[in-house]
Design a protein around this motif. Structure first.
Motif, mmCIF file in Angstrom:
data_model
loop_
_atom_site.group_PDB
_atom_site.id
_atom_site.type_symbol
_atom_site.label_atom_id
_atom_site.label_comp_id
_atom_site.label_asym_id
_atom_site.label_seq_id
_atom_site.Cartn_x
_atom_site.Cartn_y
_atom_site.Cartn_z
ATOM 1 N N SER A 178 -140.918 -33.447 17.820
ATOM 2 C CA SER A 178 -139.816 -32.427 18.081
ATOM 3 C C SER A 178 -140.379 -31.041 17.756
ATOM 4 C CB SER A 178 -138.537 -32.527 17.308
ATOM 5 O OG SER A 178 -138.571 -32.792 15.866
ATOM 6 N N ASP A 179 -141.998 -30.849 17.472
ATOM 7 C CA ASP A 179 -142.483 -29.920 17.069
ATOM 8 C C ASP A 179 -142.553 -28.662 17.951
ATOM 9 O OD1 ASP A 179 -145.883 -30.255 17.788
ATOM 10 O OD2 ASP A 179 -144.380 -31.540 18.563
ATOM 11 N N ASN A 180 -142.362 -28.764 19.063
ATOM 12 C CA ASN A 180 -142.120 -27.717 20.187
ATOM 13 C C ASN A 180 -140.952 -27.247 20.266
ATOM 14 O OD1 ASN A 180 -144.885 -27.731 21.325
ATOM 15 N ND2 ASN A 180 -144.342 -29.276 22.642
ATOM 16 N N THR A 181 -139.917 -28.078 20.308
ATOM 17 C CA THR A 181 -138.288 -27.347 20.195
ATOM 18 C C THR A 181 -137.769 -27.171 19.211
ATOM 19 O OG1 THR A 181 -137.743 -29.580 20.214
ATOM 20 C CG2 THR A 181 -138.097 -28.841 22.448
ATOM 21 N N GLY A 182 -138.348 -27.815 18.009
ATOM 22 C CA GLY A 182 -137.774 -27.461 16.697
ATOM 23 C C GLY A 182 -136.607 -28.307 16.500
ATOM 24 N N ALA A 183 -136.173 -29.075 17.468
ATOM 25 C CA ALA A 183 -134.972 -29.998 17.202
ATOM 26 C C ALA A 183 -135.136 -31.254 16.354
ATOM 27 C CB ALA A 183 -134.657 -30.622 18.529
ATOM 28 N N SER A 184 -134.299 -32.187 16.221
ATOM 29 C CA SER A 184 -134.171 -33.286 15.605
ATOM 30 C C SER A 184 -133.387 -34.469 15.969
ATOM 31 C CB SER A 184 -133.403 -33.059 14.100
ATOM 32 O OG SER A 184 -132.214 -32.721 14.340
ATOM 33 N N ALA A 185 -134.283 -35.770 15.904
ATOM 34 C CA ALA A 185 -133.477 -36.686 16.353
ATOM 35 C C ALA A 185 -133.744 -38.041 15.734
ATOM 36 C CB ALA A 185 -134.117 -36.848 17.921
ATOM 37 N N THR A 186 -133.125 -39.150 15.846
ATOM 38 C CA THR A 186 -133.396 -40.220 15.250
ATOM 39 C C THR A 186 -133.530 -41.387 16.207
ATOM 40 O OG1 THR A 186 -132.168 -39.980 13.285
ATOM 41 C CG2 THR A 186 -132.883 -42.169 13.647
ATOM 42 N N ALA A 187 -134.672 -42.250 16.276
ATOM 43 C CA ALA A 187 -134.769 -43.262 17.315
ATOM 44 C C ALA A 187 -135.070 -44.412 16.703
ATOM 45 C CB ALA A 187 -136.180 -42.892 18.200
ATOM 46 N N TRP A 188 -134.849 -45.902 17.344
ATOM 47 C CA TRP A 188 -134.904 -46.893 16.765
ATOM 48 C C TRP A 188 -135.921 -47.881 17.835
ATOM 49 C CZ3 TRP A 188 -130.601 -44.065 16.441
ATOM 50 C CH2 TRP A 188 -130.085 -44.075 15.218
ATOM 51 N N TYR A 189 -136.916 -48.299 17.587
ATOM 52 C CA TYR A 189 -137.719 -49.205 18.254
ATOM 53 C C TYR A 189 -137.567 -50.614 17.938
ATOM 54 C CZ TYR A 189 -140.023 -44.436 19.269
ATOM 55 O OH TYR A 189 -140.320 -43.318 19.609
ATOM 56 N N GLY A 190 -137.285 -51.389 18.912
ATOM 57 C CA GLY A 190 -137.383 -52.876 18.706
ATOM 58 C C GLY A 190 -139.026 -53.145 18.999
ATOM 59 N N ASP A 191 -138.998 -54.721 19.300
ATOM 60 C CA ASP A 191 -140.451 -55.156 19.475
ATOM 61 C C ASP A 191 -140.882 -54.497 20.612
ATOM 62 O OD1 ASP A 191 -140.124 -56.727 17.153
ATOM 63 O OD2 ASP A 191 -139.528 -58.486 18.250
ATOM 64 N N VAL A 192 -142.343 -54.177 20.498
ATOM 65 C CA VAL A 192 -143.116 -53.791 21.719
ATOM 66 C C VAL A 192 -144.025 -54.979 21.881
ATOM 67 C CG1 VAL A 192 -144.779 -52.025 22.687
ATOM 68 C CG2 VAL A 192 -142.897 -51.296 21.047
#
Length: 244
Positions: free
Chosen positions: A224-238
């Motif tokens: 989010s370095d371009n937009t200056g925003a924030s978020a949370t993500a969850w990644y299951g098995d790849v």
């Protein structure tokens, strides 16, 4: 994305300078499952970019009884990468589950200032010198002299897009050697788990018009370095698997 990340493929290079750690067995997933790991050091490692001091945070966490990776990004950029060395063959299947808290209001895959995503899967391929122009080959030769290694080549980015329609493929606004593939889009399903399965070979052919070379890395990334925003993500098995 600032000028220090003007070529995402080039900056990712720094993380490929060590020997690859995965082998092409053709039988099981070629990357380690998050659900079975005791720590993120088991087959995955930090992916950081030069001159970007604010890094996204990754940690193993329990989500409804399953161990997954939780990523938090706040005006930041970094990822986790698994190095591989895989001949794609006729088909190579990438599967994963993910969930995002939100998308970015200012996010836009077609503009440099909007090139941020709450979640993405980055797939990098071996450089093909016969497909590159003189200046590209010269630039890469310089890197080889300095670092003793060669830059990876083209890349596919599977993104939870902010506004790009699902199924659309566009060139990254910083470099046409990276193609952005929208596999989820918008906020409608934010907060819900989504499962994605892609044939990397078919996607590469569609994006670049030819058969893919050797696969050299798979990464997860929330930035989010371009937009200056924030978020949370969850990644299951790849899971990266060659079909029988």
């Amino acid at each position: 994305m600032n000028n220090t990340r003007q070529n995402l493929v080039a900056t990712v290079t720094l993380m490929f300078l060590a020997t690859t750690v995965q082998a092409d067995t053709g039988k099981t997933s070629l990357v380690n499952a998050f659900s079975t790991m005791a720590s993120l050091d088991e087959g995955w490692e930090p992916l950081k970019f030069p001159n970007i001091d604010r890094h996204s945070r990754y940690q193993l966490t329990d989500e409804n009884g399953e161990q997954v990776v939780k990523a938090t990004t706040e005006n930041s950029a970094s990822g986790l990468i698994a190095r591989v060395s895989v001949e794609p063959g006729d088909s190579l299947i990438l599967r994963w589950r993910w969930k995002v808290s939100n998308v970015y209001e200012q996010g836009n895959a077609r503009k440099k200032e909007g090139d941020d995503y709450p979640a993405r899967i980055y797939v990098a391929f071996e450089f093909e010198p016969e497909e590159a122009g003189f200046f590209e080959r010269a630039k890469r030769k310089t890197v080889e002299v300095v670092f003793g290694e060669e830059l990876p080549g083209n890349a596919l980015n599977y993104i939870w897009a902010n506004r790009l329609p699902v199924g659309e493929i566009v060139a990254n606004p910083f470099t046409d050697t990276t193609m952005m593939v929208a596999v989820n889009s918008g906020a409608t399903n934010a907060g819900e788990w989504a499962t994605v399965e892609r044939d990397i070979v078919a996607d590469y052919r569609k994006a670049f018009g030819r058969k893919p070379p050797k696969l050299v890395g798979v990464a997860i990334m929330s930035d989010s370095d371009n937009t200056g925003a924030s978020a949370t993500a969850w990644y299951g098995d790849v899971s990266l698997v060659k079909p029988d």
